[in-house]
Design a protein around this motif. Structure first.
Motif, short mmCIF file in Angstrom:
data_model
loop_
_atom_site.label_atom_id
_atom_site.label_comp_id
_atom_site.label_asym_id
_atom_site.label_seq_id
_atom_site.Cartn_x
_atom_site.Cartn_y
_atom_site.Cartn_z
N MET A 170 100.72 37.45 25.75
CA MET A 170 99.73 38.06 25.25
C MET A 170 98.48 37.15 25.55
O MET A 170 98.60 36.13 25.60
N THR A 171 97.41 38.02 26.47
CA THR A 171 96.35 37.23 26.76
C THR A 171 95.30 37.25 25.62
O THR A 171 95.15 38.25 25.06
N ALA A 172 94.63 35.98 25.24
CA ALA A 172 93.85 36.10 24.29
C ALA A 172 92.47 36.76 24.66
O ALA A 172 92.03 36.51 25.83
N PRO A 173 91.95 37.62 24.12
CA PRO A 173 90.74 38.36 24.39
C PRO A 173 89.59 37.31 24.21
O PRO A 173 89.41 36.21 23.13
N HIS A 174 88.74 37.54 24.89
CA HIS A 174 87.15 36.76 24.71
C HIS A 174 86.22 37.94 24.57
O HIS A 174 85.97 38.68 25.37
N LEU A 175 85.81 38.06 23.21
CA LEU A 175 84.99 39.05 22.75
C LEU A 175 83.44 38.38 22.77
O LEU A 175 83.32 37.46 21.94
N GLU A 176 82.43 39.09 23.26
CA GLU A 176 81.19 38.47 23.23
C GLU A 176 80.17 39.67 23.37
O GLU A 176 80.47 40.37 23.93
N ASN A 177 79.00 39.34 22.77
CA ASN A 177 77.56 40.16 23.03
C ASN A 177 76.79 38.95 22.85
O ASN A 177 76.86 38.02 22.92
N GLU A 178 75.26 39.48 22.91
CA GLU A 178 74.21 38.60 23.08
C GLU A 178 74.04 37.84 21.71
O GLU A 178 73.37 36.72 21.83
N PHE A 179 74.96 38.06 20.58
CA PHE A 179 74.67 37.37 19.31
C PHE A 179 75.92 36.41 18.90
O PHE A 179 75.45 35.40 18.59
N VAL A 180 76.80 36.77 19.67
CA VAL A 180 78.17 36.16 19.10
C VAL A 180 79.27 35.99 20.29
O VAL A 180 79.37 37.01 20.97
N LYS A 181 79.99 35.07 19.97
CA LYS A 181 81.25 34.78 20.97
C LYS A 181 82.42 34.52 20.04
O LYS A 181 82.34 33.60 19.26
N LEU A 182 83.42 35.39 20.43
CA LEU A 182 84.64 35.20 19.87
C LEU A 182 85.89 34.53 20.61
O LEU A 182 86.23 35.51 21.81
#
Length: 190
Positions: free
Chosen positions: A1-13
């Motif tokens: 399982m590849t860990a997702p990188h979730l991001e927008n202009e306000f937050v990065k997970l």
């Protein structure tokens, strides 16, 4: 399982693991930060144990833990995760979320939940996302209700808390067929 990188202009997970959890050490020591949780993160050792459990779940494909980075404040803000991932039934939980007091009420949590819901429904193709919240945690319950989640029931006295109290847990859900309407009405333009 590849860990997702979730991001927008306000937050990065990004993936929370034993290499980065110390960024959260001071936040985790905040008194009553996770009062409504059966977990304890109040010391460095307890925080490490908490993260180790999440990492173990990641390797067993039952959790995806994230460290939260607030891009506006340019600081690590807390943690959240996908948990109780049921790949066969395409149901997962979003929870284990805690952010420092200085990040609360800023809209950060709404951005976090948007990215996670979008990923669960649009990338993973899951059919349902659930949230489990202590019945007494009115603030979190209202936040999940504002996201469009439906209260499906209450599990009475189902979780033993650290102080010995047996809490009741509210079960909320969002179905895949509800997601596009929620995305448009709750998250558009925020």
């Amino acid at each position: 399982m590849t860990a997702p990188h979730l991001e927008n202009e306000f937050v990065k997970l990004t993936l929370l693991d034993l290499s980065n959890y110390k960024h959260l050490s001071e936040i985790a020591k905040t008194k009553d930060l996770i009062y409504y949780s059966p977990s304890d993160i109040s010391t460095d050792e307890k925080l490490k144990d908490y993260v180790q459990i999440a990492v173990d779940g990641y390797y067993h494909k039952t959790t995806i833990p994230f460290i939260i980075y607030d891009k506006t404040k340019q600081a690590f803000a807390g943690s959240t995760r996908f948990g109780l991932i049921n790949w066969h039934n395409k149901v997962l939980h979003i929870g284990w979320t805690w952010i420092g007091k200085e990040f609360q009420g800023s809209g950060l949590n709404k951005h976090i939940k948007f990215l996670m819901l979008q990923y669960a429904f649009e990338n993973l193709g899951f059919d349902k996302v659930e949230f489990r919240i202590d019945e007494r945690n009115i603030r979190s319950r209202k936040a999940v209700e504002k996201l469009g989640a439906t209260l499906e029931g209450i599990l009475r006295k189902d979780t033993l808390m650290i102080d010995g109290f047996k809490r009741s847990t509210c079960c909320y859900g969002i179905l895949k067929e509800e997601w596009l309407d929620i995305k448009r009405t709750v998250f558009e333009g925020f």
